[in-house]
Design a protein around this motif. Sequence first.
Motif, PDB file in Angstrom:
ATOM      1  N   ARG A   1       0.851  -1.193   0.000  1.00 49.34           N
ATOM      2  CA  ARG A   1       0.000   0.000   0.000  1.00 49.34           C
ATOM      3  C   ARG A   1       0.882   1.237   0.000  1.00 49.34           C
ATOM      4  NH1 ARG A   1      -5.269  -0.986   0.935  1.00 49.34           N
ATOM      5  NH2 ARG A   1      -5.825  -3.100   1.561  1.00 49.34           N
TER       6      ARG A   1
ATOM      7  N   LEU B   1       0.482   5.128  -0.422  1.00 50.57           N
ATOM      8  CA  LEU B   1      -0.447   6.246  -0.457  1.00 50.57           C
ATOM      9  C   LEU B   1       0.251   7.449  -1.066  1.00 50.57           C
ATOM     10  CD1 LEU B   1      -3.276   7.142   0.301  1.00 50.57           C
ATOM     11  CD2 LEU B   1      -2.382   7.869   2.519  1.00 50.57           C
TER      12      LEU B   1
ATOM     13  N   SER C   1      -3.474  12.164  -0.137  1.00 52.42           N
ATOM     14  CA  SER C   1      -4.707  12.033   0.640  1.00 52.42           C
ATOM     15  C   SER C   1      -5.374  13.392   0.856  1.00 52.42           C
ATOM     16  CB  SER C   1      -4.399  11.382   1.993  1.00 52.42           C
ATOM     17  OG  SER C   1      -3.455  12.163   2.698  1.00 52.42           O
TER      18      SER C   1
ATOM     19  N   THR D   1     -10.027   0.866 -10.372  1.00 54.13           N
ATOM     20  CA  THR D   1     -10.846   1.649  -9.445  1.00 54.13           C
ATOM     21  C   THR D   1     -11.840   0.710  -8.782  1.00 54.13           C
ATOM     22  OG1 THR D   1     -12.382   2.245 -11.228  1.00 54.13           O
ATOM     23  CG2 THR D   1     -10.616   3.797 -10.716  1.00 54.13           C
TER      24      THR D   1
ATOM     25  N   GLY E   1     -14.573   0.171  -5.103  1.00 51.57           N
ATOM     26  CA  GLY E   1     -15.198   0.720  -3.905  1.00 51.57           C
ATOM     27  C   GLY E   1     -16.377   1.622  -4.179  1.00 51.57           C
TER      28      GLY E   1
ATOM     29  N   ALA F   1     -11.540   4.381  -4.966  1.00 49.22           N
ATOM     30  CA  ALA F   1     -10.113   4.350  -4.661  1.00 49.22           C
ATOM     31  C   ALA F   1      -9.411   3.744  -5.866  1.00 49.22           C
ATOM     32  CB  ALA F   1      -9.838   3.528  -3.408  1.00 49.22           C
TER      33      ALA F   1
ATOM     34  N   TYR G   1      -6.101   1.668  -7.448  1.00 46.84           N
ATOM     35  CA  TYR G   1      -5.021   0.733  -7.165  1.00 46.84           C
ATOM     36  C   TYR G   1      -4.160   0.585  -8.419  1.00 46.84           C
ATOM     37  CZ  TYR G   1      -7.753  -0.612  -3.056  1.00 46.84           C
ATOM     38  OH  TYR G   1      -8.450  -0.599  -1.879  1.00 46.84           O
TER      39      TYR G   1
ATOM     40  N   LEU H   1      -2.424   0.236  -3.172  1.00 42.90           N
ATOM     41  CA  LEU H   1      -3.256   1.427  -3.145  1.00 42.90           C
ATOM     42  C   LEU H   1      -2.456   2.639  -3.594  1.00 42.90           C
ATOM     43  CD1 LEU H   1      -5.985   2.717  -2.305  1.00 42.90           C
ATOM     44  CD2 LEU H   1      -4.985   3.056  -0.032  1.00 42.90           C
TER      45      LEU H   1
ATOM     46  N   GLN I   1      -4.374   5.761  -4.413  1.00 37.29           N
ATOM     47  CA  GLN I   1      -5.128   6.931  -3.952  1.00 37.29           C
ATOM     48  C   GLN I   1      -6.429   6.472  -3.313  1.00 37.29           C
ATOM     49  OE1 GLN I   1      -5.748   9.771  -2.580  1.00 37.29           O
ATOM     50  NE2 GLN I   1      -4.854  10.983  -4.235  1.00 37.29           N
ATOM     51  N   ASP I   2      -6.628   6.789  -2.022  1.00 34.92           N
ATOM     52  CA  ASP I   2      -7.879   6.418  -1.362  1.00 34.92           C
ATOM     53  C   ASP I   2      -8.841   7.592  -1.246  1.00 34.92           C
ATOM     54  OD1 ASP I   2      -6.627   7.924   0.556  1.00 34.92           O
ATOM     55  OD2 ASP I   2      -6.841   6.453   2.176  1.00 34.92           O
ATOM     56  N   ASN I   3      -8.468   8.732  -1.821  1.00 38.28           N
ATOM     57  CA  ASN I   3      -9.356   9.893  -1.834  1.00 38.28           C
ATOM     58  C   ASN I   3      -9.254  10.550  -3.201  1.00 38.28           C
ATOM     59  OD1 ASN I   3     -10.805  12.244  -1.462  1.00 38.28           O
ATOM     60  ND2 ASN I   3     -10.004  12.605   0.601  1.00 38.28           N
TER      61      ASN I   3
END
Length: 702
Positions: free
Chosen positions: A3, A5, A8, A31, A33, A37, A39, A50, A52-54
């Motif tokens: 992961r 990041l 964020s 993409t 979720g 997000a 991946y 991951l 980008q989770d935002n």
Amino acid sequence: MRRILLASLLLSSQAVLAESFSECPSRAFLTQGAIAATYGVNLVTGDYGLLQDNMATKSKVNATGFNPNDNFLYGWGYEKQKPVRIHNDFTVEYLEVANLIDGSGFYVGDVSLTNNTYYVYRKGSDYGLFGISLDENSENYMSMEKVIDGSSLSLRIFDMAFHPSNGFAYSVDKTGVLHRIDVESGTSESLGSTGESGTFGAVYFDVDENLYISRNSDGKIFKVDVGSGNYAAQLFALGPSSSINDGARCALAPVSDVSDVNIDFGDAPESYGTYLKDNGARHGLTDNNTLYLGSNVDGESDGKPMPLSDDESDSNDDEDGVQFATTLQSGDTAVIIVEASSDGILSGWLDSDQNGTFDADEQIIIDKSVVAGKQPVYVEVPAGASAGSTWARFRLSSTASVGANGGVSDGEVEDYNVNITVEGSAVNYYPSSSGWTTVAFEDNWPYEGDYDMNDLVTYLRTSVYRTNGEVTAINIKGELAAVGANYHNGFGIRLPDILRDQINEEDISYTINDRPVIADYSPLEAGRHEAIFILAYNTWSYVSAGEDCLFYRTEAGCGSNVQMRFNLTIPFKTPVESDIAGVFDPFLFATPGAWHGSHFDSPPGRSYEIHLKNQHATEAFDYSLMNGSGQDASDPAAKHFYQTTKGMPWALELGNRWQYPKEYRDVTHAYPQFPSFVRSEGLENPSWYTFNNAVESILFKD
């Protein structure tokens, strides 16, 4: 799972800076979720992390595609039900599009490389196939134009991908049928079944016309070669599963980046699936990788079949996780000692019929749980297993149901050259089961020439199979290490005191670089009483010195990679009482029809041979050549052959992978203790040929 990041920070749409990707990346993007997000997916191994989770949206993003025309990702944003441009930090920018269809929820889409248009699709009469031009010079720029409604083009698909060059989009429906979609006319053609069914929510192309489809339910990634006409899906890697899944990648990029060396490949011969092009066994080496066999694991960008692998070097050998505590005897239970770095799942295969592949029924270990440290594992060797040399493959990962080929995200694959025996049988190796001996020739006999002993250099390993003390088969493996000769020479091996009619010629197996050559000619020399095997009539037919080079692997930078590897298995008609052992009788001969020096009136061909010191020649040799000319002091009556007046030989056999001299450098200068070893008949300086006793600057180095 790795992961990473990258960002964020929530960016407002007014503050977004439209930054594109700097290149056409080989990595795929996924993409997932209910709140999107992104991946990054390595299709080679299925490893994903991951990014980008935002993504600056409060809902999902679907129907994504990469546009090589501007190096942006595009997709359909569900928060505002309109297209989005995805920047290199994987945050979205909602696009203002004319003729927008409200509340449409498109989940199939990609960007056409040929006309710079983003296409979206959803079946049903209220929807259909639409195109949005991304070309600023187009009259339909940023306008949503309907191609056809979703009842006329009714496909049960969940993603599509554009071919890198032909302008068509492709997808696989829920039943596994491959479709080719003409986005200009709004029509589709069913090409055939892939053999796999399910919801394929992520679909990708690479530059070689391979289509990759990822199944949502189990994350399996399959490859379909759409350019071949054979549309059967091949399991390629084990990736992430998800109920919401959409993929995109640059279709102009190869699936593998040669700079990515964080992958562990197998080392078995090419036929077993070692190279990526053959869907070779491979494992992702993540930054925090703690799962492997033995004490270490190293990575590469592609497979390197033996002996190209660094496992030929003791310092880099990472094939150390499996030890064979007992022999592999047909129909018996064998014990292997497996060392795992941490808990994992082990699978193993044994090519018991020696056909050069790991067949489905040759799996000897299936999803066995192992713990950190060493432990015994018991395997059943099939009762019908053929005696002889073959290969075994072991794979450790955190994933179950791993096959003999394909990619997984963690762990390690180790391949081993092993021998199968039958009851009452034994195998004698020379110099050992994994070592090499070197045979080197000076090809100017009866003259000393430059005496650099590199005109023909071959690494050899032999195995003699015995049942109840009698020889049933022989295996000879070799590598052509150097050709430092102006002359054209062949290379052969005679089995001492074995007759030709004792050999089962029909079942001889001979491969060069893992490819069978028995169909071209039999290596068992015809018209002889002795069992003589011709490995090459002209060694220059198998190697290339390279540009601005005269010789192969005797000058710096000239043919630095071994280019000829051979494997000869010789079965006997009936078991033979013989004490045959060692390197047998290797010899150099003049290529038939090729010039071999001005001291011959005509090309001598097979009548000219060079053997190890005091080894008599084969029946093909013309003994009138031993007439005392040059520096030759051979005396057949006294059984003295191929030695000078000082007892120096024209051929050497060294019990290691010997470092031979460079071109034109006398072997007695490279190894100063050699003459005293000869004069003392081996009593003095018996280790003269070791690297510690050499003048390093005179030796050839890879």
